[in-house]
Design a protein around this motif. Structure first.
Motif, PDB file in Angstrom:
ATOM      1  N   ARG A 190       4.954  27.439   7.191  1.00  0.00           N
ATOM      2  CA  ARG A 190       4.273  26.606   8.117  1.00  0.00           C
ATOM      3  C   ARG A 190       2.990  26.168   7.265  1.00  0.00           C
ATOM      4  O   ARG A 190       2.467  26.730   6.493  1.00  0.00           O
ATOM      5  N   GLY A 191       2.862  24.462   7.475  1.00  0.00           N
ATOM      6  CA  GLY A 191       1.792  24.098   6.779  1.00  0.00           C
ATOM      7  C   GLY A 191       1.345  22.707   7.691  1.00  0.00           C
ATOM      8  O   GLY A 191       1.667  22.554   8.780  1.00  0.00           O
ATOM      9  N   TYR A 192       0.524  22.068   6.873  1.00  0.00           N
ATOM     10  CA  TYR A 192      -0.177  20.936   7.591  1.00  0.00           C
ATOM     11  C   TYR A 192      -0.462  19.796   6.791  1.00  0.00           C
ATOM     12  O   TYR A 192      -0.493  20.049   5.153  1.00  0.00           O
ATOM     13  N   GLN A 193      -0.258  18.626   7.098  1.00  0.00           N
ATOM     14  CA  GLN A 193      -0.345  17.667   6.386  1.00  0.00           C
ATOM     15  C   GLN A 193      -2.072  17.032   6.139  1.00  0.00           C
ATOM     16  O   GLN A 193      -2.638  16.879   7.076  1.00  0.00           O
ATOM     17  N   LYS A 194      -2.264  16.727   5.136  1.00  0.00           N
ATOM     18  CA  LYS A 194      -3.515  15.805   4.612  1.00  0.00           C
ATOM     19  C   LYS A 194      -3.420  14.643   4.415  1.00  0.00           C
ATOM     20  O   LYS A 194      -2.851  14.341   3.185  1.00  0.00           O
ATOM     21  N   GLY A 195      -3.785  13.283   4.783  1.00  0.00           N
ATOM     22  CA  GLY A 195      -3.673  12.163   4.278  1.00  0.00           C
ATOM     23  C   GLY A 195      -2.232  11.643   4.345  1.00  0.00           C
ATOM     24  O   GLY A 195      -1.710  11.853   5.282  1.00  0.00           O
ATOM     25  N   TRP A 196      -1.789  10.977   3.270  1.00  0.00           N
ATOM     26  CA  TRP A 196      -0.596  10.554   3.259  1.00  0.00           C
ATOM     27  C   TRP A 196       0.430  11.212   2.388  1.00  0.00           C
ATOM     28  O   TRP A 196      -0.209  11.934   1.534  1.00  0.00           O
ATOM     29  N   SER A 197       1.722  11.491   2.588  1.00  0.00           N
ATOM     30  CA  SER A 197       2.582  12.048   1.798  1.00  0.00           C
ATOM     31  C   SER A 197       3.961  11.468   1.933  1.00  0.00           C
ATOM     32  O   SER A 197       4.454  10.767   2.813  1.00  0.00           O
ATOM     33  N   VAL A 198       4.817  11.498   0.834  1.00  0.00           N
ATOM     34  CA  VAL A 198       5.932  10.592   0.765  1.00  0.00           C
ATOM     35  C   VAL A 198       7.172  11.311   0.759  1.00  0.00           C
ATOM     36  O   VAL A 198       8.255  10.903   0.375  1.00  0.00           O
ATOM     37  N   ALA A 199       7.451  12.783   1.161  1.00  0.00           N
ATOM     38  CA  ALA A 199       8.570  13.585   1.041  1.00  0.00           C
ATOM     39  C   ALA A 199       9.217  13.452  -0.242  1.00  0.00           C
ATOM     40  O   ALA A 199       8.797  13.873  -1.289  1.00  0.00           O
ATOM     41  N   ALA A 229       9.861  19.772   3.003  1.00  0.00           N
ATOM     42  CA  ALA A 229       9.158  18.467   2.445  1.00  0.00           C
ATOM     43  C   ALA A 229       8.229  17.914   3.788  1.00  0.00           C
ATOM     44  O   ALA A 229       8.470  18.099   4.787  1.00  0.00           O
ATOM     45  N   ASN A 230       7.337  16.901   3.273  1.00  0.00           N
ATOM     46  CA  ASN A 230       6.348  16.449   4.078  1.00  0.00           C
ATOM     47  C   ASN A 230       6.258  14.842   4.031  1.00  0.00           C
ATOM     48  O   ASN A 230       5.934  14.090   3.013  1.00  0.00           O
ATOM     49  N   GLY A 231       6.761  14.272   5.228  1.00  0.00           N
ATOM     50  CA  GLY A 231       6.826  12.827   5.097  1.00  0.00           C
ATOM     51  C   GLY A 231       5.484  12.031   5.797  1.00  0.00           C
ATOM     52  O   GLY A 231       4.678  12.966   6.115  1.00  0.00           O
ATOM     53  N   LEU A 232       5.585  10.755   5.689  1.00  0.00           N
ATOM     54  CA  LEU A 232       4.180  10.161   5.996  1.00  0.00           C
ATOM     55  C   LEU A 232       4.202  10.210   7.463  1.00  0.00           C
ATOM     56  O   LEU A 232       3.141  10.367   8.087  1.00  0.00           O
ATOM     57  N   PHE A 233       5.408   9.643   8.169  1.00  0.00           N
ATOM     58  CA  PHE A 233       5.262   9.541   9.682  1.00  0.00           C
ATOM     59  C   PHE A 233       6.558  10.147  10.292  1.00  0.00           C
ATOM     60  O   PHE A 233       7.368  10.156   9.492  1.00  0.00           O
ATOM     61  N   ASN A 265       1.625  10.875  13.670  1.00  0.00           N
ATOM     62  CA  ASN A 265       2.767   9.986  14.445  1.00  0.00           C
ATOM     63  C   ASN A 265       2.213   8.649  14.930  1.00  0.00           C
ATOM     64  O   ASN A 265       2.694   8.146  16.007  1.00  0.00           O
ATOM     65  N   ASP A 266       1.150   8.442  14.557  1.00  0.00           N
ATOM     66  CA  ASP A 266       0.549   7.092  14.905  1.00  0.00           C
ATOM     67  C   ASP A 266       0.704   5.828  14.135  1.00  0.00           C
ATOM     68  O   ASP A 266       0.168   4.929  14.396  1.00  0.00           O
ATOM     69  N   ASN A 267       1.662   6.128  12.873  1.00  0.00           N
ATOM     70  CA  ASN A 267       1.615   4.954  11.899  1.00  0.00           C
ATOM     71  C   ASN A 267       0.546   4.556  11.352  1.00  0.00           C
ATOM     72  O   ASN A 267       0.546   3.048  10.919  1.00  0.00           O
ATOM     73  N   ILE A 268      -0.421   5.088  11.462  1.00  0.00           N
ATOM     74  CA  ILE A 268      -1.548   4.695  10.927  1.00  0.00           C
ATOM     75  C   ILE A 268      -2.307   5.595   9.563  1.00  0.00           C
ATOM     76  O   ILE A 268      -2.494   6.670   9.674  1.00  0.00           O
ATOM     77  N   ARG A 269      -2.100   4.965   8.263  1.00  0.00           N
ATOM     78  CA  ARG A 269      -2.472   5.445   7.240  1.00  0.00           C
ATOM     79  C   ARG A 269      -3.930   6.112   7.193  1.00  0.00           C
ATOM     80  O   ARG A 269      -4.738   5.358   7.277  1.00  0.00           O
ATOM     81  N   ASN A 270      -4.325   7.528   7.142  1.00  0.00           N
ATOM     82  CA  ASN A 270      -5.829   7.936   6.878  1.00  0.00           C
ATOM     83  C   ASN A 270      -5.762   8.741   5.891  1.00  0.00           C
ATOM     84  O   ASN A 270      -5.388  10.218   5.986  1.00  0.00           O
ATOM     85  N   ASP A 271      -6.199   8.705   4.728  1.00  0.00           N
ATOM     86  CA  ASP A 271      -6.152   9.341   3.743  1.00  0.00           C
ATOM     87  C   ASP A 271      -7.091  10.694   3.946  1.00  0.00           C
ATOM     88  O   ASP A 271      -6.878  11.777   3.125  1.00  0.00           O
ATOM     89  N   SER A 272      -8.105  10.515   4.756  1.00  0.00           N
ATOM     90  CA  SER A 272      -9.076  11.474   4.809  1.00  0.00           C
ATOM     91  C   SER A 272      -8.661  12.705   6.163  1.00  0.00           C
ATOM     92  O   SER A 272      -9.345  13.553   6.342  1.00  0.00           O
ATOM     93  N   ALA A 273      -7.647  12.220   6.949  1.00  0.00           N
ATOM     94  CA  ALA A 273      -7.325  12.697   8.020  1.00  0.00           C
ATOM     95  C   ALA A 273      -6.592  14.317   7.648  1.00  0.00           C
ATOM     96  O   ALA A 273      -5.653  14.464   6.742  1.00  0.00           O
ATOM     97  N   TYR A 274      -6.919  15.515   8.395  1.00  0.00           N
ATOM     98  CA  TYR A 274      -6.333  16.582   8.635  1.00  0.00           C
ATOM     99  C   TYR A 274      -5.434  16.639   9.761  1.00  0.00           C
ATOM    100  O   TYR A 274      -6.049  16.763  10.930  1.00  0.00           O
ATOM    101  N   TYR A 275      -4.242  16.845   9.649  1.00  0.00           N
ATOM    102  CA  TYR A 275      -3.236  16.958  10.959  1.00  0.00           C
ATOM    103  C   TYR A 275      -2.925  18.218  11.552  1.00  0.00           C
ATOM    104  O   TYR A 275      -1.894  18.602  11.071  1.00  0.00           O
TER     105      TYR A 275
END
Length: 337
Positions: A190-199, A229-233, A265-275
């Motif tokens: 289990r993990g979390y996404q921070k910012g953007w990621s491209v799988a 893998a961690n995708g962007l959206f 899941n909002d299609n808005i890139r946010n480099d500083s966001a922790y999801y």
């Protein structure tokens, strides 16, 4: 005299009741084998080493500074969890700690039938019992990251991450199998996404560097087991997951042996966001894709081409600098058979 007889009758009734309760309690104690109040210790191994008489009593023991009780297979030994399971059918519903080759104590998942999705003690055993656990990381409850990974905390949530803040980097940790021969691997992460990621949007794709996410391999040179893998959206964006219709496919050495998900899941890139609201690879939260359709998630199962005794390597990989995005791991559990 009459009162004396009445008193004797009351004493007799009380004695009968207490005797029945004592018999019931003794039977229950024997059934569940709650022997450990007489043998406290820090682990099954500790109790076994300090109390030779415990060698004759497999059962549930209370562990100091640990879980409330655990099953200790004091009377069993074998070359592997599977060996103990196959030669002792009665262990089929007794997941717990067993000693391998009379020396190495390890957690064995012995439960034969999967009973509930996400049940730590039974999901792998849906493939048959006798699994040896080689790693069980849960940063939120145990607090530490293995050597080779860096611990981080943000907004009260702890996780493991890559060591370096630079781009195009991986951080590796190895988990010993202690020479156990195996051909099947089962586990979850289990993990979390921070910012953007491209799988899988990397070129070229080599097994040493091919994904934003967590890579599970064995051997040298590396041989693939599973990828998280961690995708962007959570949609068909080009930098997203193949299971979501991405233009990028998984490399041939991965094939379909992967899970891929995004925390955004909002299609808005946010480099500083922790999801933190949508954990990765847990089998839920894939809003607009079919990446959560596999009914075995969060667990994976992989049968290798042949048997091996290789240690298993887990690598967190990241294409961008940590300031713009990263993959954060807070749970990892792996079993071999």
């Amino acid at each position: 005299m009459h009162k004396f007889i009445e008193m004797l009758s009351v004493i007799f009734i009380i004695t009968v009741i207490l005797t029945k309760k004592l018999v019931m309690a003794t039977e229950q104690c024997s059934k569940y084998q709650f022997k450990s109040p007489f043998y406290p210790g820090e682990s099954c191994e500790d109790i076994y080493n300090k109390n030779p008489e415990s060698h004759e009593w497999s059962g549930y023991y209370w562990i100091t500074n640990g879980p409330s009780r655990v099953y200790c297979g004091m009377t069993y030994t074998g070359s592997s969890c599977e060996d103990i399971y196959n030669n002792n059918p009665e262990t089929g519903d007794m997941s717990g700690y067993y000693h391998i080759n009379q020396s190495q104590w390890t957690f064995c998942n012995m439960t034969e039938i999967a009973v509930a999705s996400g049940d730590v003690l039974s999901t792998c055993a849906g493939m048959g019992g006798g699994w040896r656990r080689i790693v069980n990381i849960d940063v939120s409850t145990r607090g530490n990251c293995p050597s080779g990974w860096r611990k981080g905390t943000y907004s009260g949530v702890s996780f493991c991450r890559v060591v370096s803040d630079s781009d195009s980097t991986c951080s590796s940790t190895n988990f010993s199998t202690n020479g156990t021969s195996y051909q099947r691997v089962c586990g979850r992460a289990r993990g979390y996404q921070k910012g953007w990621s491209v799988a899988f949007a990397f070129s070229p794709q080599t097994i040493d560097y091919y994904v934003d996410g967590l890579s599970i391999t064995h051997g040298n040179p590396r041989q693939h087991i599973w990828t998280f893998a961690n995708g962007l959206f959570d949609d068909s964006h080009d930098f997203n997951c193949p299971c979501a219709g991405s233009a990028y496919s998984s490399p041939p050495f991965v094939g379909t042996n992967y899970y891929c998900e995004s925390g955004a899941n909002d299609n808005i890139r946010n480099d500083s966001a922790y999801y933190f609201n949508d954990p990765l690879w847990d089998g839920s939260g894939c809003i607009t894709s079919n990446c959560c359709d596999n009914p075995t998630q969060p667990w994976f199962y992989r049968e290798l081409n042949g048997t091996t005794t290789d240690d298993i390597e887990a690598r967190i990989c990241r294409g961008a600098r940590f300031s713009t995005g990263s993959v954060l791991i807070d749970q990892l559990e792996l079993y071999i058979q």
